[in-house]
Structure formats: C-alpha cells, structure tokens
Enzyme design. Structure first.
Site, PDB file in Angstrom:
ATOM      1  N   GLU A 192      -9.630  -6.934  -9.384  1.00  0.00           N
ATOM      2  CA  GLU A 192     -10.875  -7.644  -9.699  1.00  0.00           C
ATOM      3  C   GLU A 192     -11.133  -7.744 -11.202  1.00  0.00           C
ATOM      4  O   GLU A 192     -12.038  -8.481 -11.632  1.00  0.00           O
ATOM      5  CB  GLU A 192     -12.059  -6.941  -9.017  1.00  0.00           C
ATOM      6  CG  GLU A 192     -12.616  -5.713  -9.733  1.00  0.00           C
ATOM      7  CD  GLU A 192     -11.784  -4.451  -9.586  1.00  0.00           C
ATOM      8  OE1 GLU A 192     -12.316  -3.366  -9.900  1.00  0.00           O
ATOM      9  OE2 GLU A 192     -10.607  -4.523  -9.174  1.00  0.00           O
ATOM     10  N   HIS A 201      -6.478  -2.548 -10.598  1.00  0.00           N
ATOM     11  CA  HIS A 201      -7.740  -3.267 -10.412  1.00  0.00           C
ATOM     12  C   HIS A 201      -7.499  -4.776 -10.299  1.00  0.00           C
ATOM     13  O   HIS A 201      -7.424  -5.481 -11.313  1.00  0.00           O
ATOM     14  CB  HIS A 201      -8.677  -3.003 -11.586  1.00  0.00           C
ATOM     15  CG  HIS A 201      -9.324  -1.658 -11.563  1.00  0.00           C
ATOM     16  ND1 HIS A 201     -10.488  -1.409 -10.865  1.00  0.00           N
ATOM     17  CD2 HIS A 201      -8.966  -0.486 -12.146  1.00  0.00           C
ATOM     18  CE1 HIS A 201     -10.833  -0.144 -11.023  1.00  0.00           C
ATOM     19  NE2 HIS A 201      -9.920   0.439 -11.789  1.00  0.00           N
ATOM     20  N   CYS A 230      -8.605   1.711  -6.856  1.00  0.00           N
ATOM     21  CA  CYS A 230      -8.736   2.824  -7.797  1.00  0.00           C
ATOM     22  C   CYS A 230      -9.380   4.031  -7.103  1.00  0.00           C
ATOM     23  O   CYS A 230      -8.718   4.688  -6.306  1.00  0.00           O
ATOM     24  CB  CYS A 230      -9.487   2.395  -9.048  1.00  0.00           C
ATOM     25  SG  CYS A 230      -9.276   3.538 -10.439  1.00  0.00           S
TER      26      CYS A 230
END
Length: 235
Positions: free
Chosen positions: A190, A188, A100
């Site tokens: 994660e 993302h 990001c």
C-alpha cells in the site's frame, strides 16, 4: 464500478502511527483506501486497539490487517483478540491479507514464531525474490521485484503447513501462504514513495522511488479482486 450488493472489505487498523507520520500522510486505512481507490460502501474500518467489536465473518468479504508501530511479541490485549479472530477467519475460509505487523500477527496466530529480526531493521526499497513459481497469486510477477519495507520484527519460524513464497537478503519470510484464501506480506504493497519516506525514522536515508511497475501494488489489487469473488460466491 462499485457492486452495491457486495459485502464490504474490513480494513483492520492495528494501532496508530506516530503523530509526525499522521501529520504527513494520515493513518493506515487511508493508505489502503487510496491504493485500491475504494468507495465508501466498499469497506469498513476496524480499530481493535480502541476496543471496537471485531466484525462477524458473514458480514464482510475479506480483511486486510495493517502494519503497526506496535510489536507482536508485546502481546497487547487488542492484538491477541485479533489473533483469535484470525484463527476463526482462516477456519471459515475468509480471504485475509496481512501486511507487516498483520503478516507477523497472522503467523503468530496460526502457530508460528515472531521475534526481533537477527539481521536488524530492514527498511527502504528492497529486492524480493520468489521461492516458487507456481503460486497463482504471484503468477505473472517477475522472479525478483522491488518492494518497500520498514520493520524490526519478523516471522522467525512460519506456522506448520504454511508455505514461504518469497524472501529478501535480510528477511527469510517475505510472503507466506497459509491457505488458498489467506496470505501475508512482510513488505508494504500500500506504500507510495511519500508514505515510505514519512515512515522512515532515526535519520535513516530516505528510500528510493519505485522503479518501473509497482508489483506489490499489483498484488494488493489481486487480493481486492479475490474478495469480490468471495462476496459473490457467498450469495
């Protein structure tokens, strides 16, 4: 099992989330630590926004550059200092993964252009489509896969010689490869559903849950394995 002889992975925390996000799900390093099941000896946390010294390249196995609520185009001192470090790390063939804000910062550091996405804010669970089918890191992933996103700025023009590996309906640069060791993602990998929900704002609809296999998480795991291999090659 943790390799006691391996160099640590550097987790770059790029500024802090809003207090309401921190209260729900903590700060960015915790998300990567949980996603990769990292043990204390596996990583170090680097906080450029607090003025911390950036790590020597020969003391880490690789680095992940986190998302942020900051804007690359504001060019804060800590961000530009990190951009200079990125250029050195790429020159040294250190494994790098930008996520990001980290994705946009890598592109900016290496000669690309970052700015507001002309299509507006992109958030929630979106479909990412591969542009190529021969990249080794994306191998074995389906041609399209879902990923969580939350961003207003984008890589508008990738750096010279970089290869854009994937896109979405609203974002032309979802995955960029710069070198065999350096890659970045607008989405993302994660995120969990809880983190994705906590990061929504402005009363936007909460994102859907990940259906089926979490392919972005698989990519994150592959990068972690790449840093392990790099650490051993350097010894």
């Amino acid at each position: 099992m943790t390799d006691s002889h391996a160099l640590p992975l550097a987790l770059f925390q790029l500024d802090v989330p809003p207090p309401e996000v921190v209260a729900q799900v903590g700060e960015q390093p915790a998300w990567f630590i949980a996603a990769l099941n990292l043990q204390p000896d596996d990583y170090i946390i680097v906080r450029p926004h607090l003025g911390e010294t950036l790590p020597n390249l020969d003391q880490i196995s690789g680095a992940i550059l986190s998302g942020s609520w900051a804007m690359v185009t504001d060019r804060p001192e800590w961000s530009e200092r990190t951009a200079a470090w990125i250029r050195d790390a790429v020159g040294a063939s250190l494994p790098l993964l930008g996520v990001c804000y980290g994705h946009q910062l890598m592109a900016h550091a290496l000669g690309g252009e970052v700015g507001d996405n002309p299509h507006g804010w992109e958030g929630g669970l979106k479909t990412v489509t591969q542009n190529v089918h021969d990249d080794p890191w994306l191998a074995q992933l389906p041609a399209t896969f879902p990923a969580w996103l939350s961003h207003r700025q984008s890589v508008l023009i990738p750096p010279p010689h970089a290869q854009v590996l994937a896109h979405s309906a609203q974002e032309s640069c979802q995955v960029i490869r710069y070198t065999p060791q350096a890659i970045s993602l607008q989405f993302h990998p994660e995120f969990t559903h809880a983190i994705a929900c906590a990061c929504q704002s402005d009363n936007r609809a909460q994102p859907a849950a990940m259906p089926g296999k979490d392919w972005p998480h698989e990519l994150l795991q592959r990068f972690w394995q790449q840093t392990r291999a790099h650490a051993h090659q350097g010894r």
